[in-house]
Design a protein around this motif. Structure first.
Motif, PDB file in Angstrom:
ATOM      1  N   GLU A  18       0.848  -1.182   0.000  1.00 30.90           N
ATOM      2  CA  GLU A  18       0.000   0.000   0.000  1.00 30.90           C
ATOM      3  C   GLU A  18       0.887   1.236   0.000  1.00 30.90           C
ATOM      4  N   LEU A  19       0.743   2.094  -0.995  1.00 30.65           N
ATOM      5  CA  LEU A  19       1.575   3.295  -1.081  1.00 30.65           C
ATOM      6  C   LEU A  19       0.725   4.541  -0.892  1.00 30.65           C
ATOM      7  N   GLU A  23       4.118   8.814  -2.197  1.00 30.34           N
ATOM      8  CA  GLU A  23       5.087   7.751  -2.483  1.00 30.34           C
ATOM      9  C   GLU A  23       4.989   7.307  -3.943  1.00 30.34           C
ATOM     10  N   PHE A  27       8.240   7.383  -6.228  1.00 24.62           N
ATOM     11  CA  PHE A  27       8.736   6.150  -6.846  1.00 24.62           C
ATOM     12  C   PHE A  27       8.661   6.227  -8.368  1.00 24.62           C
TER      13      PHE A  27
ATOM     14  N   ALA B 345      -1.257  -5.727   2.166  1.00 26.86           N
ATOM     15  CA  ALA B 345      -0.845  -4.437   1.597  1.00 26.86           C
ATOM     16  C   ALA B 345      -0.595  -3.401   2.682  1.00 26.86           C
ATOM     17  N   ARG B 346      -1.482  -3.362   3.673  1.00 26.97           N
ATOM     18  CA  ARG B 346      -1.314  -2.379   4.758  1.00 26.97           C
ATOM     19  C   ARG B 346      -0.079  -2.698   5.602  1.00 26.97           C
ATOM     20  N   GLY B 349       3.005  -1.941   3.534  1.00 22.65           N
ATOM     21  CA  GLY B 349       3.100  -0.507   3.291  1.00 22.65           C
ATOM     22  C   GLY B 349       3.577   0.250   4.527  1.00 22.65           C
ATOM     23  N   LYS B 357      10.956  -0.616   0.076  1.00 21.84           N
ATOM     24  CA  LYS B 357       9.829  -0.549  -0.867  1.00 21.84           C
ATOM     25  C   LYS B 357      10.329  -0.286  -2.287  1.00 21.84           C
TER      26      LYS B 357
END
Lengths: 98, 486
Positions: A18-19, A23, A27, B345-346, B349, B357
């Motif tokens: 999750e971004l 971000e 990126f 995902a959380r 992240g 990342k």
């Protein structure tokens, strides 16, 4: 190689990351610059060159399939964010069908 | 300062064997030094004083009983990516902030079996991804030679701890230079053995075709001593090869007459090479000539491609290895997830830092449908060319030599916002990992008051010759005896 925001979102989805919106933009710029730098590899003709996955040329390393002691269940579960009755607890994976 | 903490492993070992000091005294000296300087250096994520003193007492008792072991009673530090049973192992990451491994890495178990004392776990860039420790989720370690500068990385905590005498020696890991580069920047010795020489069981994986355990020591003899203890086959790691382990300390003869040394032309001509570093390396080459080595030039024509190859292959492998951090079996779990996919995902992240990342994203892209051939496979093919360059050089010479890092220690914050600039810190070390070769950095002088490292690279499995040359050079100079004024 210029990436779009959609490219970055797609990669993040594949990587299960999750971004935050900022971000994604950061990126997009940084990965584009790194990929541009990596593009210099295309200068080389590698048509006849075999790929190297690892450097030491071993064949498969085999051993007998013997039952041996493993880690105790309580020690393994001790690091779990949530555990119950000897299981890891996770949120819903499959919805019930009516 | 109690001078016991300044000793090398072999010096302390001799004192212990003659009964002139105890393991408890050595350990207390290191713990006192940690107490004294750690507030400014910040080399350790976790210090384990009680465990260390308990191990030291046990070592002293064993010695009284007449037992002996190669490292009995010698205090060391361990990089926090190596699993230690019962002692928190964070990888410098929020995602493993509270992880307590239920087992020891094989190298840690070997240290224990050899009687060593563990002082604690040292700081690292998150999952060993970085060249400065600035990517640690917790704090940045400072270079003992200049507290405004980085110690190098990723094993920067281990390097700073050794340089500041907060331990006698330390373990690190080296995927693209992470032992040799911080050793160079902190003025100590850093050895990365041949890929497959040491077990990686319990080394929390970053890039599996490149990762290797290494040592950070105050001199070359200590590197040989540790390699003898740590090297060798391990049934728990199929890449830890069943290759004989020679007595490395016996290779330290001081005699290198007639050995052929290859100077890497492309590295010395690199435009990014600092003039002070270049001058120190040139002076070292003269010393090596006077020792009777046959010095000649060798060429590695694909040198310029090593960096892009590494930054495709290592992130690709990392994106796969780090898939295991999902908030289920261990580590951090993000709150408030609706379902399992949201949880993954959380958790990832929130649990991973920016550089991790970035590399997961880069690696995922390089492996994804439509780009695999263009990036990942292409990089693997160029990796073959880089390895062939070394193979050809080693037809003519026994050992090759060049700088370890193009620059001395840079300032904290100077490169952190520009990933490509940071990656350039590894330009002379990564090709050695890509080719799987053993490499060692030894102190060879100073540039603007900061330590400079000289890198020797050996043939696969020939750490004995590598150590022999590094030792002869070291004994002909006194750079390794210099200490930072802390």
């Amino acid at each position: 190689m210029k990436l779009t925001r959609a490219d970055v979102e797609h990669i993040a989805q594949l990587a299960r990351l999750e971004l935050a919106p900022e971000e994604i933009e950061l990126f997009r710029e940084q990965l584009s610059a790194i990929l541009e730098y990596a593009a210099r590899l295309q200068e080389l003709d590698t048509e006849a060159i075999p790929p190297t996955a690892q450097v030491i040329e071993w064949r498969n390393v085999m051993r007998d399939d013997e039952v041996r002691p493993s880690l105790p269940q309580d020690e393994v579960l001790a690091n779990a964010p949530e555990a119950r009755d000897g299981y890891f607890v996770v949120p819903t994976v499959l919805e019930e069908h009516a | 300062m109690n001078e016991l903490c300044q000793l090398t492993l072999h010096e302390a070992k001799a004192l212990l064997e003659r009964g002139e000091c105890s393991a408890v005294e050595l350990t207390e000296a290191c713990l006192a030094r940690i107490e004294e300087v750690e507030e400014t250096v910040r080399a350790y994520i976790t210090v384990t004083p009680d465990l260390a003193l308990e191990q030291a007492r046990a070592a002293d008792e064993a010695r009284v009983r007449g037992e002996s072991a190669p490292l009995l009673g010698l205090p060391l530090a361990i990089k926090d990516v190596l699993s230690t049973r019962g002692v928190r192992t964070t990888c410098g990451s929020r995602i493993l902030e509270n992880y307590v491994p239920p087992y020891d890495a094989t190298v840690v178990a070997r240290l224990r079996a050899a009687g060593a004392v563990m002082l604690g776990k040292t700081n690292t860039d998150e999952f060993a991804m970085g060249s400065s420790t600035e990517n640690s989720a917790f704090f940045t370690t400072r270079n003992p030679w200049d507290l405004e500068r980085v110690p190098g990385g990723s094993s920067g905590g281990s390097a700073a701890a050794v340089a500041a005498d907060e331990c006698l020696a330390a373990l690190g890991t080296d995927t693209g230079g992470s032992v040799r580069q911080p050793a160079a920047l902190c003025g100590i010795v850093g050895l990365k053995p041949t890929y497959g020489r040491m077990s990686r069981y319990g080394l929390i994986a970053y890039a599996s075709s490149l990762d290797q355990v290494g040592t950070l020591t105050k001199d070359v003899r200590d590197a040989a001593l540790l390699l003898e203890v740590l090297a060798g086959h391990d049934p728990c790691d199929s890449t830890a090869a069943d290759v004989p382990v020679p007595a490395y300390t016996a290779a330290l003869t001081g005699d290198v007459r007639g050995l052929r040394l290859g100077v890497i032309r492309e590295w010395l001509e690199n435009p990014g090479l600092d003039s002070g570093v270049a001058a120190a390396v040139q002076q070292a080459l003269e010393t090596l000539t006077t020792l009777g080595m046959e010095v000649r030039e060798v060429t590695l024509p694909h040198s310029d491609y090593a960096l892009p190859v590494y930054y495709l292959i290592a992130p690709a492998e990392a994106s796969s290895n780090l898939a295991r951090y999902d908030g289920v079996a261990y580590g951090f779990r993000a709150p408030g997830a609706d379902d399992i996919w949201d949880l993954f995902a959380r958790t990832r992240g929130a649990g991973f830092g920016a550089e991790v990342k970035r590399r997961i994203m880069l690696g995922t892209y390089a492996l994804s449908a439509g780009y695999y051939d263009q990036y990942y496979k292409k990089a693997q093919k160029v990796r073959t060319l880089i390895k062939q360059d070394f193979d050809r050089a080693f037809e003519e010479v026994d050992v090759v030599v060049g700088p370890t890092s193009p620059v001395p220690a840079f300032k904290i914050g100077e490169r952190v916002d520009d990933p490509l600039q940071m990656y350039l810190a590894d330009i002379f070390t990564i090709s050695v990992n890509l080719a799987g070769l053993p490499g060692i950095s030894v102190p060879c002088g100073f540039a603007s008051g900061l330590p400079v490292g000289l890198q020797f690279i050996g043939k696969p499995w020939d750490e004995a010759t590598l150590l022999r040359v590094a030792y002869a050079y070291e004994q002909a100079t006194d750079w390794h005896t210099r200490k930072p004024a802390l």
